[in-house]
Design a protein around this motif. Structure first.
Motif, short mmCIF file in Angstrom:
data_model
loop_
_atom_site.label_atom_id
_atom_site.label_comp_id
_atom_site.label_asym_id
_atom_site.label_seq_id
_atom_site.Cartn_x
_atom_site.Cartn_y
_atom_site.Cartn_z
N LEU A 37 0.70 -1.22 0.09
CA LEU A 37 -0.10 0.11 0.06
C LEU A 37 0.76 1.15 -0.01
N PHE A 38 1.99 1.25 0.60
CA PHE A 38 2.94 2.36 0.81
C PHE A 38 4.10 2.42 -0.22
N ARG A 39 4.80 1.16 -0.23
CA ARG A 39 5.72 0.97 -1.09
C ARG A 39 5.65 1.24 -2.81
N THR A 40 4.59 0.93 -2.81
CA THR A 40 4.31 0.88 -4.51
C THR A 40 3.77 2.31 -4.84
N ALA A 89 -5.80 6.29 -5.21
CA ALA A 89 -5.97 6.55 -6.68
C ALA A 89 -4.84 5.57 -7.51
N THR A 90 -3.41 5.58 -6.89
CA THR A 90 -2.36 4.95 -7.47
C THR A 90 -2.67 3.47 -7.63
N ARG A 91 -3.37 2.90 -6.19
CA ARG A 91 -3.79 1.53 -6.46
C ARG A 91 -4.93 1.19 -7.43
N ALA A 92 -5.86 2.04 -7.63
CA ALA A 92 -7.05 1.86 -8.33
C ALA A 92 -6.37 1.92 -9.84
N GLN A 93 -5.60 2.77 -10.18
CA GLN A 93 -5.13 2.93 -11.43
C GLN A 93 -4.18 1.74 -11.90
N GLN A 100 -9.97 -4.72 -2.64
CA GLN A 100 -8.74 -5.29 -2.65
C GLN A 100 -7.67 -4.31 -1.71
N VAL A 101 -7.75 -2.94 -2.20
CA VAL A 101 -7.08 -2.07 -1.25
C VAL A 101 -7.60 -2.02 0.25
N ALA A 102 -8.78 -2.33 0.45
CA ALA A 102 -9.11 -2.55 1.82
C ALA A 102 -8.39 -3.48 2.48
N GLY A 103 -8.29 -4.56 1.75
CA GLY A 103 -7.56 -5.67 2.36
C GLY A 103 -6.13 -5.29 2.62
#
Length: 299
Positions: A37-40, A89-93, A100-103
Motif C-alpha cells: 500500500l505504501f511501497r508501490t 488513486a495509485t492502487r486503483a490505476q 482489494q485496497v481495503a484488504g
C-alpha cells in the motif's frame, strides 16, 4: 468482521492507544513501509514510504486521543486524507478494486498488534484485550476512510477520462484557409453537444474561420433534442462571425426531421462534407477543378 460499537472502547483505553501509537511510531512506520500500500506508491526511496507511514500513525494517534475511533470524519484524519487519496488513486490505476485496497489496509493491523502485545506482561489479560480491540476498531475506521477515498478517486478518474474522451472524440479540423469542420460520430447528448459548441467556437476564434462545417454523417439518429443542439451551435457560430453549414444529412434522417416538424430552413445544409467544403470555397470565390483522368490529354 463486525466492528465493535463505540461504547465498547473506554476513553481511558482510547487515550492509552494514542500514547502507544505515539511511542511506537518509528517501529510501526518501519514495518508498514514495506507494505505494498505504501511501497508501490512512494517509490523514490524506502525513507519516503516510512515518512508517509509516520504521518498515518500520527493521524491515528490523534484520532485515538479524540476518542472518535469509529468516526471517518474525525479531525485527525484530515491531515492524511490527501495522502490516502493519492495512495488509493495509485492502487486503483494499477487495477486494484476498493475491496482489494481495503484488504491491504487490513494487513497493517498485524505488525501494530504484535508490537502492542509486547507492551503487556500478560497479553491475554482483559486490559490487553481491550487495547487490542481498540486498535482493531481504529484500523477498521482507517480502512473505511481509504475505501471512501478509493471510491472518490475512482469516480474522479472516470470523470476525467470521460471528459478527455469527449474532447478526443470531437476534433475540429482546419480544411482550408478560414474553413473548419467538426465531424460528429455517435449520439449527441447535452454534455457532448456543449463540448461540440465550445470546441467549434474556440476553433473559429483561433483559425479566424469564416465558415464552419458540422458533419453529422456519423450521427445515427436526429431527434428534436439533437436538432435543437445543432441550431444552438449554428446560432453561436453566427454570433462569432462564422457561417455554419450542416452536412451529412442522410435520407432517413431527413425524413425524421420532416416528420418531427423541425424547421432547419435557416440553416445551410449540404449532402456531404465534400459538398459543404465546395460551397464554402465557392462563397470565397475559390474554384476547385477536378484533376484530369489518367492518360487524358490536357487541352
Amino acid at each position: 468482521m463486525q466492528v465493535a460499537e463505540q461504547h465498547d472502547v473506554t476513553p481511558e483505553v482510547a487515550q492509552e492507544l494514542g500514547g502507544f501509537l505515539e511511542q511506537r511510531r518509528e517501529q510501526i512506520a518501519q514495518q508498514w513501509a514495506d507494505a505494498p500500500l505504501f511501497r508501490t506508491v512512494f517509490t523514490v526511496s524506502r525513507d519516503e514510504a516510512a515518512e508517509a507511514c509516520k504521518a498515518v500513525v500520527d493521524a491515528l494517534a490523534d484520532v485515538a486521543r479524540s476518542g472518535r475511533l469509529e468516526d471517518i470524519h474525525a479531525p485527525g484524519f484530515a491531515a492524511v486524507r490527501e495522502q490516502l487519496s493519492r495512495m488509493a488513486a495509485t492502487r486503483a490505476q494499477a487495477g486494484f478494486s476498493p475491496s482489494q485496497v481495503a484488504g491491504e489496509v487490513a494487513g497493517l493491523r498485524q505488525p501494530a498488534a504484535v508490537l502492542m502485545q509486547a507492551e503487556f506482561d500478560d497479553p491475554h489479560s482483559e486490559h490487553a484485550h481491550a487495547c487490542a480491540l481498540a486498535l482493531t476498531v481504529l484500523l477498521g475506521t482507517l480502512r473505511l476512510v481509504v475505501m471512501e477515498t478509493t471510491v472518490d478517486s475512482g469516480e474522479a478518474l472516470i470523470a476525467r477520462q470521460r471528459e478527455q474522451l469527449l474532447e478526443v472524440a470531437i476534433p475540429v479540423i482546419k480544411l482550408w484557409e478560414n474553413i473548419v469542420a467538426v465531424p460528429l460520430i455517435g449520439t449527441l447528448d447535452s454534455a457532448r453537444s456543449q463540448v461540440v459548441m465550445e470546441s467549434l467556437l474556440e476553433a473559429i476564434v483561433h483559425e479566424h474561420a469564416r465558415y464552419a462545417i458540422l458533419d453529422i454523417t456519423g450521427v445515427p439518429t436526429v431527434d428534436s433534442l439533437v436538432a435543437q443542439h445543432l441550431m444552438k451551435t449554428v446560432a453561436a457560430a453566427r454570433l462569432m462571425g462564422a457561417h455554419c453549414i450542416v452536412s451529412g444529412i442522410r435520407p432517413a434522417i431527413a425524413q425524421t426531421i420532416v416528420h418531427l416538424g423541425i424547421d432547419l430552413g435557416t440553416i445551410t445544409t449540404r449532402a456531404g462534407l465534400a459538398d459543404a467544403l465546395a460551397y464554402a470555397l465557392s462563397q470565397q470565390g475559390i474554384v476547385v477543378s477536378p484533376s484530369p483522368a489518367a492518360g487524358a490529354i490536357p487541352r
